[in-house]
Every structure is written in structure tokens, then in C-alpha cells.
Design an enzyme around this catalytic site. Structure first.
Site, PDB file in Angstrom:
ATOM      1  N   CYS A  25       0.826  -1.202   0.000  1.00 31.31           N
ATOM      2  CA  CYS A  25       0.000   0.000   0.000  1.00 31.31           C
ATOM      3  C   CYS A  25       0.861   1.254   0.000  1.00 31.31           C
ATOM      4  O   CYS A  25       2.078   1.190  -0.024  1.00 31.31           O
ATOM      5  CB  CYS A  25      -0.864   0.023   1.251  1.00 31.31           C
ATOM      6  N   CYS A  28       3.491   1.512   2.681  1.00 28.58           N
ATOM      7  CA  CYS A  28       4.737   0.767   2.435  1.00 28.58           C
ATOM      8  C   CYS A  28       5.654   1.572   1.522  1.00 28.58           C
ATOM      9  O   CYS A  28       6.852   1.675   1.765  1.00 28.58           O
ATOM     10  CB  CYS A  28       4.434  -0.578   1.782  1.00 28.58           C
ATOM     11  N   ASP A 427      -5.314 -27.748   1.480  1.00 29.91           N
ATOM     12  CA  ASP A 427      -4.199 -28.048   2.363  1.00 29.91           C
ATOM     13  C   ASP A 427      -4.609 -27.590   3.760  1.00 29.91           C
ATOM     14  O   ASP A 427      -5.533 -26.797   3.919  1.00 29.91           O
ATOM     15  CB  ASP A 427      -2.968 -27.293   1.862  1.00 29.91           C
ATOM     16  N   ASP A 600      -0.651 -23.757   0.264  1.00 28.54           N
ATOM     17  CA  ASP A 600       0.329 -22.690   0.420  1.00 28.54           C
ATOM     18  C   ASP A 600       1.780 -23.156   0.383  1.00 28.54           C
ATOM     19  O   ASP A 600       2.647 -22.424  -0.047  1.00 28.54           O
ATOM     20  CB  ASP A 600       0.087 -21.933   1.717  1.00 28.54           C
ATOM     21  N   ASP A 604       2.980 -28.055  -1.968  1.00 29.52           N
ATOM     22  CA  ASP A 604       1.724 -28.021  -2.712  1.00 29.52           C
ATOM     23  C   ASP A 604       1.935 -27.560  -4.140  1.00 29.52           C
ATOM     24  O   ASP A 604       1.023 -27.640  -4.957  1.00 29.52           O
ATOM     25  CB  ASP A 604       0.729 -27.060  -2.046  1.00 29.52           C
TER      26      ASP A 604
END
Lengths: 706, 50
Positions: A25, A28, A427, A600, A604
Site C-alpha cells: 500500500c 509501504c 491443504d 500454500d 503443494d
């Protein structure tokens, strides 16, 4: 190419580009640009939020590591950009944008001249205007048409056809015909139609490319996470740094605390803990000792380890996962976009119709000139203007709506595939749960809390970070703990007002995540949990309402998976390796299902790439985010269910758009076939059909509202 | 008719100026960071920290 505007060119300064995925944003941007420029040696920093990159101008004596550390001190993880292969896509998008600009210029100016012709310019004036149109149109078409001509040529030279073939033929024929008309002083020229067609199609292409590159940015390469070098221990006991590529199996390496492993191996000496979260998604650190097999990418949390390398470079588990992911991703790229499927049916029909018109009028004795004019009119009026916009317009609006709700769709075809999913696999750690251990500090008094925070904030251990985060959320002020030392596998020891204090591994190191806080002689146990996402049950219910049966497919140990499965009432498969996950998906696909994978961890990754559609949380490893079709941010799981619903609604709108385009053609083709279509009618009809398609797509803007 | 001799080059020239302005701004990287540009308006100008 993308020179940062605020940074002056100064030959004595070096520029380094870093990827900063955590940048979200305006705050940041402000923080990075303002604070970084204050650091000694750094002159200026310029953040690019879309690409999630920071360009830093700095003293050449500062190296990459120092810059990464400076960003880390501000709370942002950074990686060198060299690991980030995004250059070609950006160039492609620039080319489309430039072509769009040129086509827009040509369209407006030719239209200006055409309007005069339509409103009655005659004789020498008309000839002049046609010549001027030709003068503008020829270079514009040669430049702006390139993306279509190239792609059509590609398809034809592989003996296929795609949407670009009728477009190219139509545009080129129309241009040649118009040129002929202009030279012979004829009444009608089609330059405006040809250029406008290019403009609308390029607009569709550019929107499509914009969406595709939008969120692919900011993805660090998979192998970037692996240690780039290792300290190899020579026979005489001395160590030297060796680049990851030059490591050889059998070498002895020393892995310091906090260092990432550069290759797979076996622990020979030393005890400690490894953070394997990147590889397994499991947030609890894994204790290791002599004989334990360790993998590249894991971070050593404890004491230095001596490791004998067994697999290096391309043979490491992480490289194996990358390869599986690549292969799985390629099988998905065989998926045929809905627009291409339409063009397979559409292109031959259009060509046949145009040819039939030409032959028919020749037989009817209209002469080759009139026949060809009508045939071109058929090609142009049926040109897939509305068809070209039907898909991207709907997808851009839908992904914009989803973006507002915290879900980034990376690829237009992802929405098409999401809409078709009928089974969901999730997951556990980091997907159904939040993935970070949360400390339960309710049982501690204020003094204990501040001591715990004082100790915990000195360590990068996941439990320490979880504890520190929980304490800070409660506004605890850290106690001034001195002489804090971290002992591998044991914990943190320090001194507070002369009293020995410690955060230790609990005596009964059972399955449960916990740590013991010792103050003097008193011991208290702090329990950790990895809570479910707050709306997990609700999101699963919403998925079920869409007809997607969900189940858990996790690499974690059986007990915690079973607990979550029971809490949510789902079927579960635990302790699945990346290969097993891939196999589970393949067998579902073989059974005719279209699975949606949500996960994640890096483990995976292959499954995410192989699934019909896949979604990863924003906390996922970069590689998983790269493999997934969509990324959701925030603590809720609801965006996943929302994505499926919006994707289905999008496909409904896309089908409506196609229906409309077909209806438009059904109306326009007879007119064109009978020779009724003048350039004015064709232009108006084409713009109107495009506008209707766009307007219909805008209805999706509110589709993600509830 | 003579009016056209002026008006058409003017119209084309303006169009070309617009096109070059677009190509220039693109080469300068003004479209590189649309999200950032949208967010930057929220950053306060003052350089002094509180």
C-alpha cells in the site's frame, strides 16, 4: 526501460533492483522510500508497487546483502531481481500498448476524414481524403497489426487457425481493396473499418495482458530461496565459501545459525532445529541430529550443523519439486481458452461465407470488383470485434471486483477454469489454518508477559515470533532482559534483574506445540495453536452451495489433520508427499473431475500447477503463489468461495456476450451478403456491438458484493 | 477548399502530438506502476518525521 523518475543519473552511484513481495500500500511505499534514503550510503529509493520492486541508488561499496538487510530492518523481505524472470512479459505488454496508441491515433484521424466523405464530399475532395486516409492507414496497419499478423502467421505455419487468421485476412484484404478503390477513384474505402477493428481488438488484447501480468509480478524465483553458497570444510578443517552450483555430493559443509541450506544432505554433527516451513508448510520447527536427512531451502534455527551433502543443484528435493511443477503446469497449458474454441468454429464459417459471397455474386454476374467488395464487407462486419471483447471485458471487470475483496486472479483463463471446478482439495496448515503458531498468553501475569516478550523478540524461531506477535498485540512492553543466548533445540536463556529467565523446550516434548517460561525457579507453560481461519466453516459451506465437495489433502502429520477434518466435517488425507498430492489430483482428473486445489506450501506447488484451477493464500511461498491461478490475502477463507461464484457468473456473462455477438452476426451477415453494407453502416454496427458487450460485462462489477 | 489545406495538417499534427506524448510517457515509464501512482497520492509530502 523503466527508469525511476526521481533518481538522478550519477555515474558514481550503483543501482540495485530488489523484489519486495510484502509491499502492499501507500504506507509501504512511503516507508521504504523515506526510511531507506536515510540509511548511510543510500541516496534514493524508488518503489514500484505494481511490480513489487524497489530500485535503490546507493554507494557501490554497499552490496546486495546490506540492502536486503536494510529493507529487512524496515520489515520487508527482499530478494535480488535477477531471480525474477518477468522481463519478456513486460516487453510484450509494452508492445501491445504502443500498438494500441498508434491504432487509436490512426482510427481517430481516419474517422475524421471518413465522416466528411460520408456526409457528402465528392470528386476531388473525396479522392484527397481517401489518399490522406491511405497515407495514415498504411503505416498504422503495418505497425499496429503486427501482433495479429505474427500470431496468424504462426498458426498458419503450424497448420492451425486461430482468431487472428480471419482478422488478418480481413484487415489485409480490406486495406488492399481500399487502396485499389483509392487509386481508381472509387466511392468507398474501408481504411477506417480496418483500423478501428485493429483498435478494438488491441484494446481487448491489452486488457487481457494487463490482467495476466498484474499479479504475476513480485514473485521471487523458487531457487532464490535456496542458499546461494555454502561453507565447505576442507580436510585441514578450514572453511571456504563455495557457490551452490559448484557443490559436489560428499562435501562436508558447515551451516551456521540462520543460514539457508544450499543442497540436500545428512547431518553428521550437531543438534538443532530446522525451519522447514518453506518446504512442508509445517510451522513447527523440526528437530535434527546426526543422521537426519535435511533439504535445501530449510533454514537452520539452532546451533551450527555439519552436513555431508548427498544431492546438489538439480538433484535436490526443491529442484525436483520445481520440475514437477513445471511439468504439471505444462499439462494445464493444453487447456483451450474459450475464445480460441469459439474461433475454431467461427473462423471456418466466416471464411466460407465470404468465399460463398464472392462466388455467388460472381455467378450472379456482379463483376469481380463488386463481388470482392461484398466479400470483404462480409469479412469485416463479421470480424470478431464483439467476440474479441466478449471474454477479456468480462474477465477484467470480474477480476477487478474480486481484487477489491482480496483475491488476485493472475490469468484470464483462470476464471474460465475456476468456473468449471467440481471438487475442492484444501491443504491444512496455512490454508484452512492461519499457518503461524499463535501463543496463548492468557495464563501469564503482566510481569511474565513482558519477560516472555523480552526474550522472544530476540529470536527468529517461529514459536518466538508467534509469542512476540501475541504479546505485542496485547500491548505488552518488553522487559529489559540481558545476556540473552539462544541454544539450539533448547531455547533462550537470559538474565532479568539478576534472576535467570528462560524460554525452554517443555520437559515432555509431546506433539503439542508449547514452550516453558522459567523465571527463577517457577515454570509456566505457554501453549501454541495454529487456529482455523475464522470463516473456514462458512467458506466451505459456500463452496458446497456451489456444488464443490471439499476434502483435506495435507502433508502434515495425521493427528493434527484429523482434528481439523473433524472440526470441519471433511474427509482428509494426511502425510501426503508432493508426489502423492500430484497423484491424488491426477487420479481425480482421470475420474473425470475438475479439481480446485487450495494450498500454500512449496510441497503443494506441483499439485497447484496440476489442478484444474488453484488458489494460494498471500502468505504462501513465492513458488506456490507463482503456480497458483489466484492469490487471496487476509485472514478469511471466504475469497476462495467467492472466486468460484464470481467465476461462474463471469462465464454466464461471457456466454451472453457470445450469444449477443452471434445474434449481431446473424443480423449483419444477411445485410452484408446482399450488398447493403456501406462503410458507415459497418462502422456504426461494429462499434455498437462492442459497446453492448462492454456494457453487459460491467454488470459483473457488483457481482462480488456480498 | 483552401481552409482544408490548413485544417487537415493542423488536425493531423495535433493527433501526432498526442501520439508522441503517449509514446514518450510510456518510454518514461509513467505506466509502469499504475497501482503505485494511485497510492502515492495518499503519502504525505512532509519529510520530517513527527
Amino acid at each position: 526501460m523503466n527508469a525511476p523518475a526521481l533518481i538522478p543519473a550519477d555515474a558514481t552511484l550503483a543501482t540495485t533492483r530488489l523484489t519486495v513481495p510484502g509491499m502492499k500500500c501507500a504506507g509501504c511505499i512511503g516507508k521504504i522510500e523515506r526510511e531507506l534514503a536515510r540509511q548511510p550510503g543510500i541516496t534514493a529509493a524508488r518503489a514500484n508497487l505494481s511490480a513489487k520492486r524497489v530500485a535503490i541508488r546507493h554507494d557501490p561499496s554497499l552490496d546486495e546483502g546490506a540492502l536486503v538487510a536494510a529493507l529487512l530492518a524496515l520489515g520487508f523481505e527482499a530478494q535480488p531481481v535477477a531471480d525474477n524472470p518477468l522481463g519478456t512479459e513486460a516487453a510484450e505488454q509494452k508492445r501491445l500498448n504502443r500498438a494500441l496508441g498508434v491504432a487509436g491515433f490512426g482510427m481517430m484521424n481516419i474517422m475524421l476524414l471518413s465522416v466528411s466523405v460520408w456526409s457528402g464530399a465528392d470528386g476531388a475532395t473525396r479522392a484527397l481524403f481517401h489518399w490522406l486516409s491511405a497515407l495514415i492507414a498504411l503505416p498504422v496497419i503495418a505497425y499496429a497489426g503486427r501482433p495479429f499478423f505474427d500470431s496468424a502467421w504462426m498458426a498458419l505455419s503450424h497448420r492451425r487457425t486461430n482468431m487472428d487468421v480471419p482478422i488478418s485476412i480481413g484487415v489485409i484484404l480490406a486495406t488492399l481493396m481500399s487502396l485499389y478503390e483509392t487509386i481508381t477513384g472509387g466511392a468507398h474505402a474501408f481504411f477506417d473499418s480496418a483500423v478501428m477493428l485493429l483498435f478494438f481488438l488491441l484494446a481487448g488484447r491489452a486488457l487481457d495482458a494487463e490482467m495476466r501480468t498484474r499479479t504475476r509480478a513480485g514473485i521471487g524465483a523458487l531457487l532464490g530461496r535456496m542458499g546461494r553458497s555454502a561453507s565447505v570444510i576442507a580436510a585441514d578443517g578450514s572453511t571456504r565459501r563455495v557457490a551452490a552450483g559448484d557443490l559436489v555430493p560428499g562435501m562436508m559443509v558447515l551451516v551456521a545459525a540462520g543460514e539457508a541450506l544450499a543442497a540436500d544432505g545428512e547431518v553428521v554433527e550437531g543438534r538443532g532445529a530446522l525451519d522447514n516451513a518453506m518446504l512442508t508448510g509445517e510451522s513447527a520447527p523440526e528437530p535434527v541430529g546426526p543422521g537426519t536427512v535435511v533439504h535445501a531451502g530449510a533454514i537452520n534455527l539452532g546451533a551450527p550443523l555439519r552436513i555431508r551433502l548427498t544431492h546438489v543443484a538439480e538433484d535436490t528435493a526443491i529442484a525436483e519439486i520445481a520440475r514437477l511443477m513445471d511439468e504439471a503446469g505444462q499439462s494445464r497449458s493444453h487447456y483451450v481458452r474459450i475464445a480460441d474454441r469459439a474461433s475454431r468454429l467461427y473462423a471456418p464459417v466466416v471464411h466460407t461465407l465470404a468465399l460463398a459471397a464472392f462466388v455467388g455474386w460472381m455467378i450472379a454476374g456482379a463483376g469481380w470488383h463488386a463481388s470482392l467488395t461484398i466479400a470483404i464487407a462480409v469479412l469485416i462486419i463479421t470480424c470478431p470485434c464483439a467476440m474479441g471483447l466478449a471474454v477479456p471485458a468480462a474477465q477484467v471487470v470480474a477480476s477487478g471486483a474480486l481484487l477489491k475483496r482480496g483475491l488476485l486472479v493472475k490469468d484470464g483463463s483462470a476464471l474460465e477454469r475456476l468456473a468449471e471446478c467440481d471438487v475442492a482439495l484444501l491443504d491444512k496448515t496455512g490454508t484452512l489454518t492461519l499457518g503461524t503458531p499463535r501463543a496463548d498468553i492468557g495464563g501469564l501475569d503482566a510481569e511474565a508477559r513482558s519477560i516472555a516478550l523480552g526474550l522472544a523478540q530476540t529470536s527468529r524461531h517461529p514459536l518466538s515470533r508467534g509469542l512476540a506477535a501475541a504479546a505485542m498485540r496485547d500491548g505488552v512492553v518488553p522487559a529489559a532482559v540481558e545476556d540473552v543466548r539462544e541454544t539450539s533445540g533448547m531455547g533462550l536463556i537470559g538474565r532479568w534483574h539478576g534472576l535467570p529467565v528462560a524460554l525452554e523446550r517443555p520437559a515432555d516434548a509431546a506433539e503439542a506445540l508449547a514452550t516453558t517460561l522459567r523465571i527463577g525457579e517457577t515454570c509456566q507453560t505457554i501453549a501454541f495453536s495454529d487456529p482455523l481461519r475464522p470463516d473456514a466453516a462458512q467458506a466451505l459451506a459456500a463452496l458446497r452451495a456451489e456444488g464443490l465437495a471439499a476434502s483435506i489433502l495435507s502433508g502434515d502429520r495425521a493427528a493434527p489433520v484429523a482434528a481439523v477434518a473433524q472440526a470441519l466435517g471433511l474427509d482428509a488425507q494426511a502425510e501426503a508427499s508432493p508426489q502423492a498430492k500430484l497423484a491424488a489430483l491426477e487420479s481425480l482428473k482421470a475420474a473425470g473431475h475438475r479439481p480446485l486445489m487450495v494450498g500454500d506450501g512449496l510441497n503443494d506447488g506441483p499439485a497447484l500447477a496440476a489442478a484444474h484451477a488453484s488458489i494460494a493464500p498471500g502468505t504462501a511461498s513465492d513458488a506456490s503463489q507463482q503456480a497458483a491461478d489466484a492469490v487471496f490475502i487476509g485472514e478469511g477463507l471466504m475469497p476462495v468461495a467467492l472466486a468460484v461464484r464470481v467465476a461462474r457468473r463471469t462465464m454466464r456473462i461471457v456466454r451472453e456476450n457470445f450469444g449477443f455477438a452471434i445474434a449481431y452476426n446473424a443480423l449483419a451477415i444477411p445485410l452484408a451478403l446482399t450488398g447493403q453494407v456501406t462503410p458507415l453502416v459497418a462502422a456504426i454496427a461494429m462499434s455498437a456491438s462492442s459497446l453492448v458487450v462492454v456494457a453487459n460485462s460491467l454488470r459483473l462489477a457488483r457481482s462480488a458484493a456480498q | 477548399m483552401t481552409g482544408l489545406a490548413f485544417l487537415i495538417p493542423i488536425a493531423l499534427g495535433m493527433g501526432l502530438m498526442g501520439l508522441f506524448a503517449f509514446l514518450w510517457s510510456m518510454r518514461e515509464g509513467q505506466y509502469d506502476d499504475m497501482d503505485g501512482a494511485a497510492s502515492r497520492i495518499l503519502i504525505d509530502d512532509e519529510d520530517e518525521p513527527r
